[in-house]
Scaffold this motif. Structure first.
Motif, short mmCIF file in Angstrom:
data_model
loop_
_atom_site.label_atom_id
_atom_site.label_comp_id
_atom_site.label_asym_id
_atom_site.label_seq_id
_atom_site.Cartn_x
_atom_site.Cartn_y
_atom_site.Cartn_z
N TYR A 54 0.87 -1.22 0.20
CA TYR A 54 -0.14 0.18 -0.13
C TYR A 54 0.78 1.19 -0.13
O TYR A 54 0.34 2.38 0.23
CB TYR A 54 -0.99 0.09 1.20
CG TYR A 54 -2.15 -0.97 1.24
CD1 TYR A 54 -3.06 -1.03 0.16
CD2 TYR A 54 -1.55 -2.34 2.06
CE1 TYR A 54 -4.00 -1.91 0.08
CE2 TYR A 54 -2.68 -3.40 1.79
CZ TYR A 54 -3.71 -3.20 0.97
OH TYR A 54 -4.43 -4.15 0.79
N ASN A 55 2.06 1.26 -0.38
CA ASN A 55 3.00 2.33 -0.31
C ASN A 55 3.15 3.16 0.57
O ASN A 55 2.82 4.31 0.84
CB ASN A 55 2.61 3.15 -1.52
CG ASN A 55 3.83 4.06 -1.93
OD1 ASN A 55 5.17 3.78 -1.70
ND2 ASN A 55 3.62 5.32 -2.70
N GLN A 56 3.19 2.31 2.02
CA GLN A 56 3.07 3.01 3.36
C GLN A 56 4.72 3.03 3.92
O GLN A 56 4.89 2.94 5.15
CB GLN A 56 2.20 2.33 4.03
CG GLN A 56 0.74 2.42 3.75
CD GLN A 56 0.04 1.69 4.94
OE1 GLN A 56 0.25 1.35 5.89
NE2 GLN A 56 -1.36 1.84 4.71
N ILE A 57 5.59 2.97 3.11
CA ILE A 57 6.86 3.16 3.52
C ILE A 57 7.18 4.23 3.77
O ILE A 57 7.20 5.20 3.31
CB ILE A 57 7.87 2.45 2.44
CG1 ILE A 57 7.72 1.15 2.02
CG2 ILE A 57 9.28 2.61 2.75
CD1 ILE A 57 8.31 0.41 0.96
N THR A 58 7.72 4.63 5.15
CA THR A 58 8.09 5.72 5.68
C THR A 58 9.57 5.89 6.45
O THR A 58 9.90 4.64 6.90
CB THR A 58 7.14 6.24 6.62
OG1 THR A 58 7.15 5.27 7.87
CG2 THR A 58 5.56 6.21 6.17
N THR A 59 10.13 7.07 6.63
CA THR A 59 11.50 7.12 7.49
C THR A 59 11.30 6.40 8.87
O THR A 59 11.92 5.85 9.04
CB THR A 59 11.72 8.69 7.52
OG1 THR A 59 11.79 9.05 6.10
CG2 THR A 59 13.14 8.64 8.45
N GLU A 111 23.67 12.32 8.66
CA GLU A 111 23.87 12.66 7.43
C GLU A 111 22.57 12.84 6.77
O GLU A 111 22.55 13.03 5.52
CB GLU A 111 24.67 11.92 6.66
CG GLU A 111 26.14 11.70 7.10
CD GLU A 111 26.92 13.07 7.04
OE1 GLU A 111 27.01 13.70 6.04
OE2 GLU A 111 27.79 13.11 8.06
N GLY A 112 21.52 12.67 7.38
CA GLY A 112 20.22 12.77 6.68
C GLY A 112 19.67 11.50 5.92
O GLY A 112 18.69 11.62 5.09
N ASN A 113 20.19 10.43 6.11
CA ASN A 113 19.93 9.26 5.40
C ASN A 113 19.32 8.13 6.53
O ASN A 113 19.77 8.19 7.50
CB ASN A 113 21.32 8.47 4.76
CG ASN A 113 22.04 9.38 3.90
OD1 ASN A 113 21.25 9.96 3.03
ND2 ASN A 113 23.27 9.50 3.89
N VAL A 114 18.63 7.33 5.67
CA VAL A 114 17.94 6.22 6.59
C VAL A 114 18.34 4.88 5.66
O VAL A 114 18.06 4.86 4.48
CB VAL A 114 16.39 6.53 6.56
CG1 VAL A 114 15.63 5.06 7.39
CG2 VAL A 114 15.89 7.67 7.45
N TRP A 173 29.88 1.06 4.58
CA TRP A 173 31.12 1.55 5.03
C TRP A 173 31.47 3.44 4.79
O TRP A 173 32.11 3.80 5.50
CB TRP A 173 32.45 0.70 4.75
CG TRP A 173 33.57 1.21 4.98
CD1 TRP A 173 34.74 1.81 4.49
CD2 TRP A 173 33.98 0.80 6.36
NE1 TRP A 173 35.69 1.73 5.26
CE2 TRP A 173 35.45 1.26 6.38
CE3 TRP A 173 33.38 0.22 7.55
CZ2 TRP A 173 36.09 1.05 7.80
CZ3 TRP A 173 33.91 -0.06 8.69
CH2 TRP A 173 35.34 0.51 8.80
N HIS A 174 30.88 3.63 3.49
CA HIS A 174 31.02 4.94 3.02
C HIS A 174 30.58 6.10 4.25
O HIS A 174 30.90 6.81 4.24
CB HIS A 174 30.41 5.21 1.73
CG HIS A 174 28.97 5.10 1.81
ND1 HIS A 174 28.43 3.86 1.70
CD2 HIS A 174 27.93 6.04 1.70
CE1 HIS A 174 26.96 3.89 1.70
NE2 HIS A 174 26.90 5.30 1.87
N LEU A 175 29.54 5.61 5.01
CA LEU A 175 29.00 6.19 6.18
C LEU A 175 30.05 6.57 7.12
O LEU A 175 29.73 7.37 8.14
CB LEU A 175 27.80 5.67 6.40
CG LEU A 175 26.55 5.73 5.32
CD1 LEU A 175 25.25 4.87 5.77
CD2 LEU A 175 26.25 7.27 5.17
N MET A 176 30.90 5.65 7.60
CA MET A 176 31.57 5.59 8.43
C MET A 176 33.29 6.16 8.22
O MET A 176 33.88 6.47 9.33
CB MET A 176 31.92 4.11 9.00
CG MET A 176 30.67 3.51 9.33
SD MET A 176 29.63 4.09 10.66
CE MET A 176 30.63 4.29 12.01
#
Length: 179
Positions: A54-59, A111-114, A173-176
């Motif tokens: 149902y396209n209910q994917i949220t942060t 960094e604003g990513n989930v 790894w790029h996030l670290m």
């Protein structure tokens, strides 16, 4: 709050009920706790299915769903360890992976990513839940075979836990990296 997220929150609220029931030294309460654990495990599949369909994917869902899984499985692992049905080493490996993943998720959030769960992470969770259910079913038994079966299933879930942790680190790894 959408339906998928409400189902996730139900899983979170079921954890203390599961724990209280299982900590009561009574066979009926143990089986009731098993029922609550199975219900909570089913909500994991249900919320993901509903979110995608149902396209209910949220942060919020990407953050809380894996957290709810960790709280549920960690509570069960600690109870199994308390009843001497799970190795301290297995619990430590699982918790180390979970803290590592939580650290990566925090870095990503900074960094604003989930970061959503991967297929390995989902396989890890399913294998853990199945191992927990088997161990809880076999808990009253003092037979060697019951211990052996639950130990094998728990260690299989630990292997998936390690694989999913390595996969998670490699992919993120790029996030670290230090700036």
């Amino acid at each position: 709050m959408n339906t998928a997220n409400k189902i996730t929150m139900i899983r979170v609220f079921l954890v203390p009920i599961f724990m209280v029931l299982f900590m009561i030294d009574n066979t009926i309460c143990h089986y009731a706790a098993l029922g609550v654990f199975i219900l909570a495990s089913i909500t994991d599949a249900a919320d993901g299915h509903i979110a995608r369909k149902y396209n209910q994917i949220t942060t919020f869902g990407k953050f809380v769903d894996p957290l709810a899984d960790k709280v549920l499985t960690t509570a069960a692992f600690l109870i199994l360890m308390y009843y001497d049905r799970m190795s301290v080493w297995a619990v430590m490996i699982v918790l180390t992976r979970e803290f590592m993943v939580a650290g990566v998720r925090l870095a990503a959030a900074g960094e604003g990513n989930v970061v959503a769960a991967s297929m390995w992470g989902k396989l890890k969770t399913v294998s853990q839940m199945l191992a927990i259910i088997a161990a809880m079913l076999l808990l009253p038994s003092e037979r060697f075979a019951a211990h052996f079966i639950s130990d094998i299933l728990i260690w299989i879930s630990v292997v998936f836990t390690v694989i999913s942790g390595i996969d998670y680190l490699i992919k993120n790894w790029h996030l670290m990296k230090l700036k």
